[in-house]
Scaffold this motif. Structure first.
Motif, PDB file in Angstrom:
ATOM      1  N   PHE A   1      76.367  28.352  94.857  1.00 17.66           N
ATOM      2  CA  PHE A   1      74.859  28.134  94.907  1.00 17.66           C
ATOM      3  C   PHE A   1      74.466  29.246  94.602  1.00 17.66           C
ATOM      4  N   ILE A   2      73.613  29.132  93.278  1.00 18.86           N
ATOM      5  CA  ILE A   2      72.550  29.924  92.744  1.00 18.86           C
ATOM      6  C   ILE A   2      71.386  29.742  93.647  1.00 18.86           C
ATOM      7  N   PRO A   3      70.805  30.757  94.329  1.00 15.85           N
ATOM      8  CA  PRO A   3      69.976  31.038  94.928  1.00 15.85           C
ATOM      9  C   PRO A   3      68.481  30.400  94.413  1.00 15.85           C
TER      10      PRO A   3
ATOM     11  N   GLY B   1      74.559  40.588  79.584  1.00 21.89           N
ATOM     12  CA  GLY B   1      73.408  40.533  79.015  1.00 21.89           C
ATOM     13  C   GLY B   1      72.470  39.588  77.806  1.00 21.89           C
ATOM     14  N   VAL B   2      73.820  38.949  78.110  1.00 18.80           N
ATOM     15  CA  VAL B   2      73.121  37.364  77.119  1.00 18.80           C
ATOM     16  C   VAL B   2      72.515  36.430  77.992  1.00 18.80           C
ATOM     17  N   VAL B   3      72.399  36.299  79.548  1.00 16.34           N
ATOM     18  CA  VAL B   3      71.518  35.655  79.837  1.00 16.34           C
ATOM     19  C   VAL B   3      69.979  36.161  79.480  1.00 16.34           C
ATOM     20  N   PRO B   4      70.288  37.311  79.807  1.00 17.22           N
ATOM     21  CA  PRO B   4      68.556  38.155  79.813  1.00 17.22           C
ATOM     22  C   PRO B   4      67.759  37.826  78.071  1.00 17.22           C
TER      23      PRO B   4
ATOM     24  N   ARG C   1      77.911  38.027  88.907  1.00 11.33           N
ATOM     25  CA  ARG C   1      76.836  38.638  90.005  1.00 11.33           C
ATOM     26  C   ARG C   1      75.794  38.317  88.934  1.00 11.33           C
ATOM     27  N   THR C   2      75.860  37.208  88.035  1.00 13.11           N
ATOM     28  CA  THR C   2      74.478  37.208  87.301  1.00 13.11           C
ATOM     29  C   THR C   2      73.252  35.535  87.569  1.00 13.11           C
ATOM     30  N   GLN C   3      73.683  35.942  88.633  1.00  6.60           N
ATOM     31  CA  GLN C   3      72.966  34.082  89.587  1.00  6.60           C
ATOM     32  C   GLN C   3      71.143  34.507  89.179  1.00  6.60           C
ATOM     33  N   ALA C   4      70.467  35.230  88.946  1.00  5.99           N
ATOM     34  CA  ALA C   4      69.966  35.837  88.993  1.00  5.99           C
ATOM     35  C   ALA C   4      69.063  35.571  87.844  1.00  5.99           C
ATOM     36  N   PRO C   5      69.783  36.302  86.646  1.00  6.63           N
ATOM     37  CA  PRO C   5      69.580  35.745  85.049  1.00  6.63           C
ATOM     38  C   PRO C   5      69.170  34.241  84.654  1.00  6.63           C
TER      39      PRO C   5
ATOM     40  N   ASP D   1      65.350  27.544  84.839  1.00  9.62           N
ATOM     41  CA  ASP D   1      63.598  26.962  85.165  1.00  9.62           C
ATOM     42  C   ASP D   1      62.847  26.816  84.272  1.00  9.62           C
ATOM     43  N   LEU D   2      63.417  27.872  83.174  1.00 10.81           N
ATOM     44  CA  LEU D   2      62.359  27.633  81.697  1.00 10.81           C
ATOM     45  C   LEU D   2      63.332  26.425  81.388  1.00 10.81           C
ATOM     46  N   MET D   3      64.658  26.098  81.202  1.00  8.58           N
ATOM     47  CA  MET D   3      65.328  25.003  80.814  1.00  8.58           C
ATOM     48  C   MET D   3      65.153  23.402  81.206  1.00  8.58           C
ATOM     49  N   ALA D   4      64.128  23.770  82.564  1.00 10.07           N
ATOM     50  CA  ALA D   4      64.166  23.163  83.627  1.00 10.07           C
ATOM     51  C   ALA D   4      65.186  21.656  82.991  1.00 10.07           C
TER      52      ALA D   4
END
Length: 570
Positions: free
Chosen positions: A246-248, A327-330, A221-225, A231-234
């Motif tokens: 699909f991640i919203p 923990g890692v994605v954030p 359930r890490t879709q948001a991070p 977005d940062l990697m573009a």
């Protein structure tokens, strides 16, 4: 300290501390107290018609919540029935805790023959789970349940088995309040600061990076991070066959590995792959052959992996980030926030080309046929997919058509990708809905052969109040296997074991269970039938007649699918 707590209540207390509030299974004498107590606490208690289906329902809960699922099996035959769900949870990396009833140990240790409903269960299940144990003494309850959860949720997730013999059934304990999860296991474990900084440096320097997202992004359930990271990697987001949710906010730049030309080009051109929630297994060619091969020497790899033993097994990794995605994605987001990348040069073109291909597929899917062509069946069914719905996939050929032709991009897609266990669809749909509080509509898109496995669970769906529509493509055959016969032998050839009666009407079966039924023979009837089903207020079945010849002979991009099995199996 609470005095005189029965073991069955303490077990529920320990699961509640983990946020668990669902229980699946058919209660035997060992579990009637637990079922009554769970019901009194306001848990969702669901008794299926077959324990195997109950195991799949619990697995769906683990996928939808990111926590452990809970399923019980009666001693002997109940646990024998549930064995397939245990195997499935192991291969699908699902943290499900299976509680098995058992007779009292004094019975097991007697020198006797002719014992009723008895087999030594734990040795049978131990090879298929991450942890197995029996509560021999009441005061072992806390340590065993915690260890079962700890093992299930640590490293590569998977199932645990705990035996609950009758001699501890009503034993009482004097116990403190349950510990929160972070007091006895790692929760949201992060990676080392040095490795995170090194990964961020590779991302900033990359000219054409990609994010490869797998099944674990959905189940953690890490879709948001992950959305923030993308977005940062573009960069483009490449889905594995298991990571089809699909991640919203990323729907337009998410491409299916191997099945989307944009995905193939993005993979081939990539100089960095950041892999999240995937094992880098056969469906992505270990990240080193087929689409990866041409520029293998120039591509760097960052892998987020919770199990350190998995690092570097299928391919070398440049920067391993050992830890939980939660923990890692954030950490990666934090390291990149002040210096986001400029969009990849080809990103806008890939987005446009992928959208054009999807629209072209919908337009070119064969139309005007009776029975309906399976490609058109998928297009029309997924066009009618309900807003904010949960999509559940099941079947063989039907799923292959869905990979290519689906017009829906749901944030929750569930199917049995790793184990390939068909028949899971209806139980998965029920479990997913229960996990979400029965608030979101669920569409099961499946085939007749898979739907027949657990069709009795239609009554369970009705009783549980699940807002479910089952859209069933009916060709009265095992479509994938018929195709194998046709490719293997000169035609005409015998095709034993893959055809059955053409008189089966699934809409009438649904009505017999008290559900809503629809019968569809033409493509333009599919969408309206789904809309009526969703409006019926009952679980529903839409029987869609599909072309058996097309379903067995015209599977899209089947040669790509076959490459998953190329090593030693063809």
């Amino acid at each position: 300290m609470t005095m005189g707590v029965p073991v069955y209540k303490r077990i529920l207390d320990l699961f509640e501390a983990e946020g668990v509030n669902t229980l699946f299974g058919i209660p035997d004498p060992n579990f009637v107290h637990m079922f009554a107590e769970a019901e009194a606490r306001g848990w969702s208690v669901v008794a299926p018609h077959h324990e195997l289906a109950g195991g799949f329902m619990a697995e769906a809960v683990s996928r939808m919540t990111g926590g452990p699922g809970l399923c019980i099996g009666t001693l002997g035959p109940g646990m024998a029935n549930i064995a397939g769900a245990i195997q499935c949870a192991k291969v699908e990396n699902s943290p499900v805790i299976f509680l098995g009833g058992q007779r009292a140990r004094i019975t097991e240790r007697r020198v006797r023959r002719g014992r009723i409903q008895f087999v030594r269960q734990e040795p049978l299940f131990a090879p298929s789970v991450k942890y197995s144990a029996s509560i021999e003494y009441a005061d072992q309850t806390d340590e065993i349940i915690r260890e079962a959860i700890r093992r299930a949720m640590s490293g590569t997730p998977g199932p645990s088995y705990v035996e609950y013999p009758a001699h501890v059934l009503l034993a009482e304990l004097d116990v403190p309040d349950p510990l929160p999860p972070k007091r006895y296991r790692l929760v949201n474990q992060g990676a080392g600061a040095t490795e995170v900084a090194e990964a961020a440096k590779l991302i900033r320097e990359a000219k054409s990076p990609i994010l490869l997202v797998g099944h674990g992004v959905h189940t953690s359930r890490t879709q948001a991070p992950v959305k923030e990271l993308a977005d940062l990697m573009a960069c483009p987001v490449i889905q594995t066959s298991g990571g089809t949710s699909f991640i919203p906010g990323l729907e337009d730049r998410t491409f299916a590995y191997g099945f989307s030309p944009a995905a193939v080009e993005a993979v081939v051109k990539s100089d960095l792959c950041v892999a999240l929630g995937t094992e880098l297994g056969e469906p992505v060619h270990y990240g080193k052959t087929r689409h990866w091969a041409e520029y293998e020497a120039n591509r760097k790899w960052v892998l987020v992996e919770q199990d350190p033993v998995a690092i570097g097994v299928n391919r070398p990794i440049d920067v391993p980030l050992v830890g939980d995605l939660r923990g890692v994605v954030p950490q990666l987001v934090g390291a990149l926030r002040e210096s986001p990348r400029q969009p990849s040069a080809d990103l806008d073109r890939w987005i446009e080309e992928d959208a054009e291909e999807l629209a072209q597929l919908a337009e070119n899917a064969p139309t005007g046929r009776t029975p309906v062509h399976p490609a058109r069946f998928v297009v029309e069914a997924t066009r009618a997919f309900p807003e904010d719905g949960i999509l559940v996939r099941d079947g063989g050929a039907t799923v292959i058509f869905q990979w290519t032709y689906s017009q829906a991009k749901p944030r929750d897609v569930i199917w049995n990708q790793n184990f390939g266990h068909i028949g899971t669809g209806l139980p998965y749909a029920i479990g997913a809905s229960v996990a979400e509080g029965r608030t979101r509509p669920v569409m099961l898109l499946t085939s007749d052969s898979s739907f027949l496995f657990h069709i009795a669970e239609l009554e369970t769906a009705l009783r549980a109040g699940v807002p479910l529509v089952c859209v069933v493509g009916v060709d009265h055959q095992w479509g994938l296997e018929v195709g194998v016969y046709k490719r293997t032998f000169e035609q005409p050839s015998p095709q034993p074991g893959v055809h059955w009666s053409k008189d089966v009407r699934f809409d009438k079966v649904a009505e017999g269970f008290g559900c809503h039924g629809e019968f569809v023979e033409k493509e333009d009837e599919i969408g309206p039938a789904i809309e009526r089903s969703l409006a019926s207020g009952r679980p529903a079945v839409v029987h869609v007649c599909i072309d058996p010849k097309a379903n067995s002979e015209e599977m899209p991009k089947y040669d790509e699918f076959r490459t998953w099995y190329a090593e030693g199996t063809q």
